[in-house]
Design a protein around this motif. Structure first.
Motif, PDB file in Angstrom:
ATOM      1  N   LEU A  46       4.033  -0.344 -12.439  1.00  0.00           N
ATOM      2  CA  LEU A  46       4.886  -0.664 -11.284  1.00  0.00           C
ATOM      3  C   LEU A  46       5.170  -2.158 -11.258  1.00  0.00           C
ATOM      4  N   ILE A  47       6.437  -2.491 -11.061  1.00  0.00           N
ATOM      5  CA  ILE A  47       6.851  -3.870 -10.771  1.00  0.00           C
ATOM      6  C   ILE A  47       7.354  -3.882  -9.335  1.00  0.00           C
ATOM      7  N   LEU A  48       6.698  -4.649  -8.503  1.00  0.00           N
ATOM      8  CA  LEU A  48       7.048  -4.743  -7.085  1.00  0.00           C
ATOM      9  C   LEU A  48       7.225  -6.208  -6.734  1.00  0.00           C
ATOM     10  N   PHE A  49       8.395  -6.568  -6.197  1.00  0.00           N
ATOM     11  CA  PHE A  49       8.624  -7.984  -5.923  1.00  0.00           C
ATOM     12  C   PHE A  49       9.743  -8.182  -4.909  1.00  0.00           C
ATOM     13  N   SER A  50       9.753  -9.393  -4.365  1.00  0.00           N
ATOM     14  CA  SER A  50      10.854  -9.849  -3.531  1.00  0.00           C
ATOM     15  C   SER A  50      11.317 -11.179  -4.103  1.00  0.00           C
ATOM     16  N   PRO A  51      12.492 -11.223  -4.719  1.00  0.00           N
ATOM     17  CA  PRO A  51      12.963 -12.481  -5.297  1.00  0.00           C
ATOM     18  C   PRO A  51      13.453 -13.420  -4.208  1.00  0.00           C
ATOM     19  N   HIS A  97       8.060   2.408 -12.503  1.00  0.00           N
ATOM     20  CA  HIS A  97       8.955   2.122 -11.384  1.00  0.00           C
ATOM     21  C   HIS A  97       9.058   0.623 -11.113  1.00  0.00           C
ATOM     22  N   CYS A  98      10.168   0.270 -10.526  1.00  0.00           N
ATOM     23  CA  CYS A  98      10.414  -1.117 -10.108  1.00  0.00           C
ATOM     24  C   CYS A  98      11.009  -1.078  -8.712  1.00  0.00           C
ATOM     25  N   SER A  99      10.371  -1.744  -7.754  1.00  0.00           N
ATOM     26  CA  SER A  99      10.864  -1.809  -6.371  1.00  0.00           C
ATOM     27  C   SER A  99      11.172  -3.254  -6.011  1.00  0.00           C
ATOM     28  N   ILE A 100      12.395  -3.481  -5.545  1.00  0.00           N
ATOM     29  CA  ILE A 100      12.853  -4.835  -5.216  1.00  0.00           C
ATOM     30  C   ILE A 100      13.142  -4.921  -3.721  1.00  0.00           C
ATOM     31  N   VAL A 101      12.434  -5.801  -3.035  1.00  0.00           N
ATOM     32  CA  VAL A 101      12.698  -6.048  -1.617  1.00  0.00           C
ATOM     33  C   VAL A 101      13.664  -7.227  -1.543  1.00  0.00           C
ATOM     34  N   VAL A 102      14.861  -6.989  -1.049  1.00  0.00           N
ATOM     35  CA  VAL A 102      15.878  -8.045  -1.088  1.00  0.00           C
ATOM     36  C   VAL A 102      16.786  -7.950   0.131  1.00  0.00           C
ATOM     37  N   SER A 103      17.332  -9.081   0.509  1.00  0.00           N
ATOM     38  CA  SER A 103      18.226  -9.149   1.662  1.00  0.00           C
ATOM     39  C   SER A 103      19.630  -9.529   1.211  1.00  0.00           C
ATOM     40  N   ASN A 104      20.633  -8.920   1.825  1.00  0.00           N
ATOM     41  CA  ASN A 104      22.012  -9.345   1.609  1.00  0.00           C
ATOM     42  C   ASN A 104      22.254 -10.651   2.360  1.00  0.00           C
ATOM     43  N   SER A 105      23.300 -11.347   1.996  1.00  0.00           N
ATOM     44  CA  SER A 105      23.625 -12.611   2.659  1.00  0.00           C
ATOM     45  C   SER A 105      25.102 -12.635   2.990  1.00  0.00           C
ATOM     46  N   ALA A 106      25.534 -13.658   3.714  1.00  0.00           N
ATOM     47  CA  ALA A 106      26.943 -13.745   4.117  1.00  0.00           C
ATOM     48  C   ALA A 106      27.412 -15.188   4.066  1.00  0.00           C
ATOM     49  N   TYR A 107      28.623 -15.368   3.583  1.00  0.00           N
ATOM     50  CA  TYR A 107      29.268 -16.679   3.546  1.00  0.00           C
ATOM     51  C   TYR A 107      30.714 -16.518   4.004  1.00  0.00           C
ATOM     52  N   GLU A 163       0.825  -1.215   0.000  1.00  0.00           N
ATOM     53  CA  GLU A 163       0.000   0.000   0.000  1.00  0.00           C
ATOM     54  C   GLU A 163       0.857   1.262   0.000  1.00  0.00           C
ATOM     55  N   LYS A 164       1.925   1.252   0.790  1.00  0.00           N
ATOM     56  CA  LYS A 164       2.820   2.410   0.833  1.00  0.00           C
ATOM     57  C   LYS A 164       3.480   2.640  -0.523  1.00  0.00           C
ATOM     58  N   THR A 165       3.857   1.560  -1.179  1.00  0.00           N
ATOM     59  CA  THR A 165       4.510   1.686  -2.486  1.00  0.00           C
ATOM     60  C   THR A 165       3.532   2.209  -3.528  1.00  0.00           C
ATOM     61  N   PHE A 166       2.298   1.707  -3.503  1.00  0.00           N
ATOM     62  CA  PHE A 166       1.276   2.226  -4.421  1.00  0.00           C
ATOM     63  C   PHE A 166       1.081   3.729  -4.211  1.00  0.00           C
ATOM     64  N   ASP A 167       1.019   4.135  -2.940  1.00  0.00           N
ATOM     65  CA  ASP A 167       0.824   5.559  -2.628  1.00  0.00           C
ATOM     66  C   ASP A 167       2.037   6.387  -3.055  1.00  0.00           C
ATOM     67  N   GLU A 168       3.220   5.843  -2.839  1.00  0.00           N
ATOM     68  CA  GLU A 168       4.455   6.566  -3.165  1.00  0.00           C
ATOM     69  C   GLU A 168       4.496   6.949  -4.650  1.00  0.00           C
ATOM     70  N   TYR A 169       3.986   6.040  -5.495  1.00  0.00           N
ATOM     71  CA  TYR A 169       4.051   6.291  -6.929  1.00  0.00           C
ATOM     72  C   TYR A 169       2.716   6.749  -7.513  1.00  0.00           C
ATOM     73  N   GLY A 170       1.763   7.062  -6.646  1.00  0.00           N
ATOM     74  CA  GLY A 170       0.498   7.640  -7.091  1.00  0.00           C
ATOM     75  C   GLY A 170      -0.320   6.733  -7.997  1.00  0.00           C
ATOM     76  N   LEU A 171      -0.332   5.442  -7.716  1.00  0.00           N
ATOM     77  CA  LEU A 171      -1.095   4.512  -8.550  1.00  0.00           C
ATOM     78  C   LEU A 171      -2.594   4.654  -8.299  1.00  0.00           C
ATOM     79  N   ASP A 172      -3.388   4.370  -9.333  1.00  0.00           N
ATOM     80  CA  ASP A 172      -4.842   4.416  -9.198  1.00  0.00           C
ATOM     81  C   ASP A 172      -5.451   3.260  -9.988  1.00  0.00           C
TER      82      ASP A 172
END
Length: 435
Positions: free
Chosen positions: A262-267, A368-378, A60-69
């Protein structure tokens, strides 16, 4: 490059972009926007605890941020349990989803379907009929030996009876709802639980008197069904998403160019988690897969984010100097739990480059394209996935507006000690791009 160079290396990478909220000093899993646990408060979203997803608040916040309707078109190319698509539907927006895991795609389909009062009445009727079934002891056991061990013997017979009842019900939306309610309760009735990268035996297995396994299972199905019925509202009916049960790399073959706002995703994160193992129970017992070949096909079509498959060569022209010439050579010098990790990481970013290339084509100019992603460690080396994706996106033609740090992440105690001096880079972020 060596370990002593890493802090400066990460700092230089961050300095190339507008990285915000990057002074956090403690890790948490309680961030509202990114954590799916907060979906428990929201109708439909609470039906299945898909912990890999994000919350509807973030959508919802992302939709509002980019003024989607209502004239906007949204796409989630890794739609998982369908949070993005479900929010878009309620807001009257057209949406498109891709999901390679057929179980996750089924969750999305049920959550984003239109239902009538007649569908809900039929659902209640099926639920009542299930309570009255005559149990059989002659149903064939699964050929899969692991599946036989997942339930206590009496419960296994009960689950086979419930599945048989649902399988033989006439095709309808009510049948899909009952199947959904049932499959959501399998883990609660089993001897195993989801933990890390797969299933582990529960310390406290389900308890019920001998001869009462059916009542135990039915009570949980009934409770789940009641929450689904409570959530029903005709106001939630809207544009039903287009859902493709296939890889994101088929995006441009199915989506018109320059048609998405808008493309919104978390791979999947590059953390070695194999989702065919995590959702093994639902995939197999729900008959989304019926053979190891079926399971392998899902793995081979998915992002190269784990090491549990021997991947064929694809997208071999990929090269990101900061990854291929600096991080991976250092990583190959370390003692790793499998020497496949460096190749997996190269494959992950190669796959993401192809995915982003196709996404770029389908976005409208100014989209717009928003990607929710986490860094990792090895081995104490942080993989700065958020910045690497920003760099790849920039190479494709995207403008990188922001890398918004949402939270620091919690890792194993061993990794924590090794990365303590650079832990600000062990984070979950939203990479915000514009075409």
């Amino acid at each position: 490059m060596n370990f002593y160079d890493l802090p400066a290396f990460y700092e230089i990478l961050d300095s190339k972009y507008n990285v915000t909220n990057n002074e956090l000093d403690s890790a948490t899993y309680t961030n509202v926007d990114c954590n799916f646990v907060f979906s428990a408060k929201y109708a439909r979203h609470r039906w299945f605890n898909y912990k890999e997803g994000f919350s509807p608040i973030l959508v919802e916040k992302t939709f509002d941020e980019y003024g989607l309707d209502k004239n906007s078109v949204v796409c989630d190319p890794f739609c998982g349990a369908g949070t993005t698509l479900a929010v878009a539907k309620v807001k009257g927006m057209k949406s498109i989803g891709f999901e390679v895991n057929p179980f996750a795609a089924f969750i999305t389909k049920v959550k984003t379907e239109d239902y009538t009062q007649k569908d809900i009445a039929s659902f209640k009727k099926l639920l009542s009929e299930l309570e009255q079934i005559v149990l059989r002891n002659d149903l064939p056991l699964p050929e899969n030996e692991y599946l036989k061990r997942i339930f206590e013997s009496e419960m296994l017979t009960i689950q086979l009876n419930i599945r048989d009842f649902i399988r033989n019900a006439p095709e309808s939306k009510a049948k899909s709802l009952l199947f959904f309610a049932w499959i959501c309760t399998l883990e609660e009735c089993s001897l195993y639980r989801k933990a890390g990268n797969g299933l582990k035996i529960k310390r406290k297995p389900p308890e019920y008197p001998q001869g009462s396994a059916f009542q135990f299972a039915y009570d949980r199905i009934f409770s789940k069904a009641q929450s689904m019925i409570e959530d029903y509202s005709e106001e939630d009916n809207g544009p039903v998403p287009k859902l493709f049960v296939e890889s994101v790399t088929n995006l441009e073959a199915n989506v018109e160019q320059e048609s998405i706002d808008l493309i919104l995703f978390s791979p999947p994160y590059a953390n070695c988690f194999d989702y065919t193992k995590i959702y093994y129970l639902e995939l197999w017992f729900g008959e989304f897969v019926n053979s190891t070949g079926d399971q392998k096909k899902i793995r081979m079509n998915s992002l190269r984010s784990h090491c549990h498959a021997t991947w064929p060569d694809r997208y071999t022209n990929f090269n990101l100097p900061e990854l291929n010439d600096q991080i991976l050579p250092l990583l190959r010098e370390q003692k790793l739990w499998t020497n496949r990790i460096p190749d997996m990481l190269n494959g992950y970013f190669a796959d993401m480059e192809e995915a982003l290339r196709q996404m770029y084509k389908t976005l409208k100019i100014g989209g717009h394209c928003s990607i929710v992603v986490s860094n990792s460690a090895y081995a104490g080396i942080i993989i700065p996935t958020d910045v690497f994706l920003a760099m790849i996106a920039e190479k494709i033609g995207f403008k990188v507006n922001e890398i918004a740090v949402e939270r620091l992440i919690i890792t194993s105690s061993q990794q924590y000690k090794k990365t303590e001096h650079i832990r600000k880079y062990l984070r979950e972020s939203i990479v915000k791009l514009e075409k």
